[in-house]
Design a protein around this motif. Structure first.
Motif, PDB file in Angstrom:
ATOM      1  N   GLY A   1       0.845  -1.182   0.000  1.00 48.78           N
ATOM      2  CA  GLY A   1       0.000   0.000   0.000  1.00 48.78           C
ATOM      3  C   GLY A   1       0.880   1.231   0.000  1.00 48.78           C
ATOM      4  O   GLY A   1       1.738   1.383  -0.865  1.00 48.78           O
ATOM      5  N   TYR A   2       0.699   2.090   1.011  1.00 46.75           N
ATOM      6  CA  TYR A   2       1.518   3.295   1.122  1.00 46.75           C
ATOM      7  C   TYR A   2       2.772   2.945   1.919  1.00 46.75           C
ATOM      8  O   TYR A   2       2.745   2.865   3.144  1.00 46.75           O
ATOM      9  CB  TYR A   2       0.744   4.429   1.796  1.00 46.75           C
ATOM     10  N   ASN A   3       3.873   2.707   1.205  1.00 48.61           N
ATOM     11  CA  ASN A   3       5.135   2.276   1.798  1.00 48.61           C
ATOM     12  C   ASN A   3       5.665   3.407   2.684  1.00 48.61           C
ATOM     13  O   ASN A   3       6.260   4.361   2.210  1.00 48.61           O
ATOM     14  CB  ASN A   3       6.114   1.936   0.675  1.00 48.61           C
ATOM     15  N   HIS A   4       5.452   3.278   4.000  1.00 46.75           N
ATOM     16  CA  HIS A   4       5.596   4.412   4.912  1.00 46.75           C
ATOM     17  C   HIS A   4       6.951   4.485   5.608  1.00 46.75           C
ATOM     18  O   HIS A   4       7.625   5.516   5.571  1.00 46.75           O
ATOM     19  CB  HIS A   4       4.484   4.343   5.965  1.00 46.75           C
ATOM     20  N   SER A   5       7.359   3.405   6.269  1.00 45.77           N
ATOM     21  CA  SER A   5       8.576   3.462   7.074  1.00 45.77           C
ATOM     22  C   SER A   5       9.024   2.055   7.434  1.00 45.77           C
ATOM     23  O   SER A   5       8.318   1.076   7.180  1.00 45.77           O
ATOM     24  CB  SER A   5       8.338   4.272   8.356  1.00 45.77           C
ATOM     25  N   GLY A   6      10.195   1.962   8.045  1.00 47.10           N
ATOM     26  CA  GLY A   6      10.697   0.662   8.456  1.00 47.10           C
ATOM     27  C   GLY A   6      12.051   0.772   9.116  1.00 47.10           C
ATOM     28  O   GLY A   6      12.586   1.877   9.289  1.00 47.10           O
ATOM     29  N   TRP A   7      12.620  -0.383   9.464  1.00 44.76           N
ATOM     30  CA  TRP A   7      13.925  -0.415  10.143  1.00 44.76           C
ATOM     31  C   TRP A   7      14.539  -1.791   9.895  1.00 44.76           C
ATOM     32  O   TRP A   7      13.842  -2.805   9.937  1.00 44.76           O
ATOM     33  CB  TRP A   7      13.735  -0.197  11.638  1.00 44.76           C
ATOM     34  N   PRO A   8      15.868  -1.866   9.659  1.00 46.52           N
ATOM     35  CA  PRO A   8      16.496  -3.172   9.428  1.00 46.52           C
ATOM     36  C   PRO A   8      16.783  -3.904  10.731  1.00 46.52           C
ATOM     37  O   PRO A   8      16.912  -3.302  11.804  1.00 46.52           O
ATOM     38  CB  PRO A   8      17.799  -2.810   8.716  1.00 46.52           C
ATOM     39  N   SER A   9      16.898  -5.230  10.639  1.00 44.66           N
ATOM     40  CA  SER A   9      17.359  -6.030  11.769  1.00 44.66           C
ATOM     41  C   SER A   9      18.832  -5.737  12.016  1.00 44.66           C
ATOM     42  O   SER A   9      19.533  -5.162  11.174  1.00 44.66           O
ATOM     43  CB  SER A   9      17.145  -7.517  11.487  1.00 44.66           C
ATOM     44  N   ASN A  10      19.327  -6.146  13.176  1.00 43.18           N
ATOM     45  CA  ASN A  10      20.711  -5.842  13.527  1.00 43.18           C
ATOM     46  C   ASN A  10      21.719  -6.451  12.568  1.00 43.18           C
ATOM     47  O   ASN A  10      22.781  -5.876  12.325  1.00 43.18           O
ATOM     48  CB  ASN A  10      21.000  -6.331  14.955  1.00 43.18           C
ATOM     49  N   ASP A  11      21.390  -7.617  12.001  1.00 41.78           N
ATOM     50  CA  ASP A  11      22.332  -8.251  11.081  1.00 41.78           C
ATOM     51  C   ASP A  11      22.184  -7.750   9.650  1.00 41.78           C
ATOM     52  O   ASP A  11      22.948  -8.145   8.768  1.00 41.78           O
ATOM     53  CB  ASP A  11      22.202  -9.773  11.121  1.00 41.78           C
TER      54      ASP A  11
ATOM     55  N   ILE B   1      11.213   0.979  15.062  1.00 42.61           N
ATOM     56  CA  ILE B   1      12.631   1.125  15.401  1.00 42.61           C
ATOM     57  C   ILE B   1      13.123  -0.174  16.023  1.00 42.61           C
ATOM     58  O   ILE B   1      12.434  -0.764  16.864  1.00 42.61           O
ATOM     59  CB  ILE B   1      12.878   2.299  16.374  1.00 42.61           C
ATOM     60  N   VAL B   2      14.324  -0.608  15.632  1.00 42.14           N
ATOM     61  CA  VAL B   2      14.952  -1.776  16.223  1.00 42.14           C
ATOM     62  C   VAL B   2      16.008  -1.312  17.222  1.00 42.14           C
ATOM     63  O   VAL B   2      16.837  -0.449  16.919  1.00 42.14           O
ATOM     64  CB  VAL B   2      15.610  -2.667  15.149  1.00 42.14           C
ATOM     65  N   ALA B   3      15.974  -1.888  18.418  1.00 38.75           N
ATOM     66  CA  ALA B   3      17.015  -1.659  19.416  1.00 38.75           C
ATOM     67  C   ALA B   3      17.298  -2.992  20.091  1.00 38.75           C
ATOM     68  O   ALA B   3      16.389  -3.621  20.650  1.00 38.75           O
ATOM     69  CB  ALA B   3      16.584  -0.619  20.444  1.00 38.75           C
ATOM     70  N   CYS B   4      18.548  -3.432  20.028  1.00 37.55           N
ATOM     71  CA  CYS B   4      18.951  -4.729  20.584  1.00 37.55           C
ATOM     72  C   CYS B   4      18.085  -5.833  19.989  1.00 37.55           C
ATOM     73  O   CYS B   4      17.919  -5.889  18.783  1.00 37.55           O
ATOM     74  CB  CYS B   4      18.907  -4.679  22.097  1.00 37.55           C
ATOM     75  N   ASN B   5      17.464  -6.643  20.825  1.00 37.97           N
ATOM     76  CA  ASN B   5      16.677  -7.763  20.302  1.00 37.97           C
ATOM     77  C   ASN B   5      15.188  -7.474  20.294  1.00 37.97           C
ATOM     78  O   ASN B   5      14.374  -8.393  20.414  1.00 37.97           O
ATOM     79  CB  ASN B   5      16.950  -9.030  21.131  1.00 37.97           C
ATOM     80  N   TYR B   6      14.836  -6.194  20.127  1.00 43.11           N
ATOM     81  CA  TYR B   6      13.419  -5.834  20.124  1.00 43.11           C
ATOM     82  C   TYR B   6      13.098  -4.884  18.973  1.00 43.11           C
ATOM     83  O   TYR B   6      13.913  -4.046  18.575  1.00 43.11           O
ATOM     84  CB  TYR B   6      13.020  -5.169  21.446  1.00 43.11           C
ATOM     85  N   LEU B   7      11.902  -5.063  18.455  1.00 45.74           N
ATOM     86  CA  LEU B   7      11.341  -4.151  17.464  1.00 45.74           C
ATOM     87  C   LEU B   7      10.224  -3.366  18.148  1.00 45.74           C
ATOM     88  O   LEU B   7       9.285  -3.956  18.692  1.00 45.74           O
ATOM     89  CB  LEU B   7      10.777  -4.924  16.267  1.00 45.74           C
ATOM     90  N   TYR B   8      10.345  -2.035  18.128  1.00 42.41           N
ATOM     91  CA  TYR B   8       9.365  -1.162  18.759  1.00 42.41           C
ATOM     92  C   TYR B   8       8.492  -0.535  17.675  1.00 42.41           C
ATOM     93  O   TYR B   8       9.008   0.055  16.717  1.00 42.41           O
ATOM     94  CB  TYR B   8      10.074  -0.056  19.543  1.00 42.41           C
ATOM     95  N   VAL B   9       7.178  -0.647  17.831  1.00 39.99           N
ATOM     96  CA  VAL B   9       6.256  -0.126  16.828  1.00 39.99           C
ATOM     97  C   VAL B   9       5.217   0.753  17.511  1.00 39.99           C
ATOM     98  O   VAL B   9       4.597   0.349  18.504  1.00 39.99           O
ATOM     99  CB  VAL B   9       5.539  -1.254  16.069  1.00 39.99           C
ATOM    100  N   SER B  10       5.025   1.955  16.979  1.00 41.52           N
ATOM    101  CA  SER B  10       3.919   2.801  17.436  1.00 41.52           C
ATOM    102  C   SER B  10       2.760   2.604  16.462  1.00 41.52           C
ATOM    103  O   SER B  10       2.854   2.931  15.287  1.00 41.52           O
ATOM    104  CB  SER B  10       4.345   4.269  17.492  1.00 41.52           C
ATOM    105  N   TYR B  11       1.680   2.013  16.984  1.00 37.38           N
ATOM    106  CA  TYR B  11       0.441   1.846  16.223  1.00 37.38           C
ATOM    107  C   TYR B  11      -0.516   2.956  16.653  1.00 37.38           C
ATOM    108  O   TYR B  11      -0.717   3.171  17.852  1.00 37.38           O
ATOM    109  CB  TYR B  11      -0.200   0.489  16.540  1.00 37.38           C
ATOM    110  N   TYR B  12      -1.117   3.615  15.686  1.00 38.38           N
ATOM    111  CA  TYR B  12      -1.971   4.753  16.021  1.00 38.38           C
ATOM    112  C   TYR B  12      -2.935   4.440  17.176  1.00 38.38           C
ATOM    113  O   TYR B  12      -2.730   4.868  18.305  1.00 38.38           O
ATOM    114  CB  TYR B  12      -2.768   5.185  14.798  1.00 38.38           C
ATOM    115  N   TYR B  13      -3.997   3.725  16.905  1.00 45.18           N
ATOM    116  CA  TYR B  13      -5.049   3.511  17.897  1.00 45.18           C
ATOM    117  C   TYR B  13      -4.637   2.534  18.990  1.00 45.18           C
ATOM    118  O   TYR B  13      -5.206   2.558  20.084  1.00 45.18           O
ATOM    119  CB  TYR B  13      -6.323   2.985  17.219  1.00 45.18           C
ATOM    120  N   ASP B  14      -3.664   1.681  18.711  1.00 44.61           N
ATOM    121  CA  ASP B  14      -3.334   0.596  19.626  1.00 44.61           C
ATOM    122  C   ASP B  14      -2.116   0.863  20.488  1.00 44.61           C
ATOM    123  O   ASP B  14      -1.743   0.029  21.309  1.00 44.61           O
ATOM    124  CB  ASP B  14      -3.127  -0.696  18.826  1.00 44.61           C
ATOM    125  N   GLY B  15      -1.466   2.003  20.306  1.00 38.61           N
ATOM    126  CA  GLY B  15      -0.339   2.352  21.158  1.00 38.61           C
ATOM    127  C   GLY B  15       0.944   1.639  20.790  1.00 38.61           C
ATOM    128  O   GLY B  15       1.207   1.321  19.632  1.00 38.61           O
TER     129      GLY B  15
END
Length: 481
Positions: free
Chosen positions: A241-251, A299-313
């Motif tokens: 769809g609308y290719n918005h954003s992303g982040w690569p894995s650590n490797d 955003i990826v930091a260490c072994n976690y992917l952090y995602v901000s979802y509009y309505y779901d936080g």
């Protein structure tokens, strides 16, 4: 506890296969200024969030319709605004601001407003004050997003407008002199992908992942910003769809791609071969009703992917297996009932040394949450040392250092030219998120070849960081066993 559903497969109809119990993150603090107004478009008072760590204190930077707020979050139960910088344009016309820092300077832009400017703010005197050292629309008036490649000292302006260039899908500035940005070039075509605009990007040491809206996705090597090389493009993928954003894995082998469309899940893209990128999985939705799910930023930091979802936080995924993210933590910042609009969590920043997570909510301001772990954050490159930028002249022979073989397995060799002077240096291997994976013993570099024994690391792309007394350099290293 809240229930989410793991969505597996890449068919248009998702199959609900399992239920996972999530842990709710702990709220440490919230900041909101009731005197600020919302935008006329989405009634959002707030937008992007960024984090700073200097002088032993931690700060959140959050954008609003009024401008840029600097908040001391060292003690999250007592958040205090330490400084404020008004935007060139302020009020209900403002929807979006964006931030990145380079050394002791914060770069700030807005996406709306005829009087908006590029602002460069000296943050070295926090907590007492900040100082605007550059405030001009001469070369850049508006930009939807920005990203700074600190290793290359390049500012990337995405969906930019202003100056002689007019409108640009992507625009690059040299910020070697941090307060004097120099326009270099602009691009809108990447190996056959013609982009009306680049909405967002991740760039590290010249390697760029470009989110081009409805035009698709591209990986581009900007090591030479005047002659970029497109590594691969992807325009046909599941739930495109609308290719918005992303982040690569650590490797560097995977990319977590979000399309800003109602009901479209985040994709896991195998980018290990940029000429043949594959979508291999989708992430679990934070809501049982997928139609209500709208991912915004990742955003990826260490072994976690952090995602901000509009309505779901906020949703935090465990990516110990980067190809198969598993939901781990959540926190709802908003109680908005889904109304087919854009409300709730906007941005997330997980790089503070404390491990605390910053989340901006469009209507409710800043949330500070306890993160899942703290160990790796102590090495985060977001910790600012105001002596990081200097004008020491790098010896010309440094640019002739060769690193081989590529790919490497058990050993890595550095070849210095014959005119190189003997130098004591500290060498580190970093992953693409800046996390230190291995520190070598202090090494004496001499003309000729120096051998380094590699630790047992997963296959992928890394960065060899060389810190000498008078110079610093970083080069890509590919590990392949």
């Amino acid at each position: 506890m809240r229930t989410v559903f793991i969505l597996l497969g890449l068919a248009l109809t998702l199959t609900l296969t399992a239920q996972v119990e999530l842990q709710e993150a702990t709220l440490l603090g919230n900041w909101d200024d009731p005197n600020l107004v919302g935008s006329s478009a989405y009634d959002n008072t707030y937008n992007e969030v960024w984090g700073l760590a200097l002088g032993g204190r931690e700060y959140a930077v959050i954008g609003s319709t009024a401008g840029t707020h600097f908040l001391d979050v060292t003690f999250p139960n007592d958040i205090r605004q330490m400084a404020f910088v008004a935007g060139g344009t302020s009020g209900p016309s403002i929807i979006h601001r964006d931030y990145h820092h380079y050394g002791c300077y914060l770069y700030a832009v807005a996406d709306e407003g005829v009087n908006s400017t590029l602002q460069i703010i000296d943050i070295s005197t926090l907590p007492d004050s900040v100082t605007v050292v550059y405030d001009s629309g001469e070369t850049l008036q508006q930009s939807h997003n920005i990203f700074i490649d600190s290793l290359q000292a390049k500012l990337y302006c995405l969906a930019a407008f202003g100056g002689e260039a007019g409108g640009s899908a992507l625009r690059i500035y040299d910020i070697s002199e941090p307060t004097t940005p120099v326009y270099l070039a602009e691009y809108s075509n990447f190996g056959g992908l013609s982009a009306s605009h680049v909405h967002d990007a991740y760039i590290h040491n010249g390697l760029a992942y470009l989110n081009c809206g409805y035009n698709g996705f591209a990986m581009v090597d900007f090591t030479d910003p005047m002659a970029p090389q497109t590594l691969g493009i992807m325009q046909d993928y599941s739930f495109s769809g609308y290719n918005h954003s992303g982040w690569p894995s650590n490797d560097g082998n995977y990319y977590y791609l979000g399309d800003e469309n109602h009901g479209y899940p985040i994709k896991v893209i195998d980018v290990s071969d940029p000429t043949d990128m594959l979508d291999i999985a989708v992430l679990a939705a934070p809501n049982a009703d997928l139609s209500q799910t709208i991912p915004h930023n990742q955003i990826v930091a260490c072994n976690y992917l952090y995602v901000s979802y509009y309505y779901d936080g906020l949703m935090v995924y465990d990516i110990s297996d980067p190809a198969s993210p598993v939901p781990a933590y959540f926190y709802d910042t908003s109680d908005w009932v889904f109304d087919n609009n854009y409300r709730g969590a906007w941005g997330v920043y997980p790089f503070l040394p404390s491990g605390n997570i910053l989340v901006s909510d469009m209507q409710r301001g800043l949330f500070v949450l306890r993160g899942p772990e703290t160990e790796c954050y102590q090495q985060a490159e977001s910790v600012i040392n105001c002596g990081i930028i200097n004008n020491t002249e790098t010896p010309t022979w440094v640019n002739e250092i060769g690193i081989f073989p590529q790919p490497a397995s058990s050993a890595l060799h550095l070849r210095l030219p014959q005119n190189a002077t003997t130098t004591e240096a500290q060498l580190r291997l970093l992953n693409l998120s800046g996390q230190v994976m291995h520190t070598f013993n202090t090494t004496s570099l001499n003309a000729g070849s120096t051998s380094l024994d590699l630790p047992n690391l997963p296959n992928g792309m890394y960065l060899l960081d060389i810190q000498a007394k008078e110079w610093q350099m970083t080069q890509k290293v590919i590990v392949q066993h």
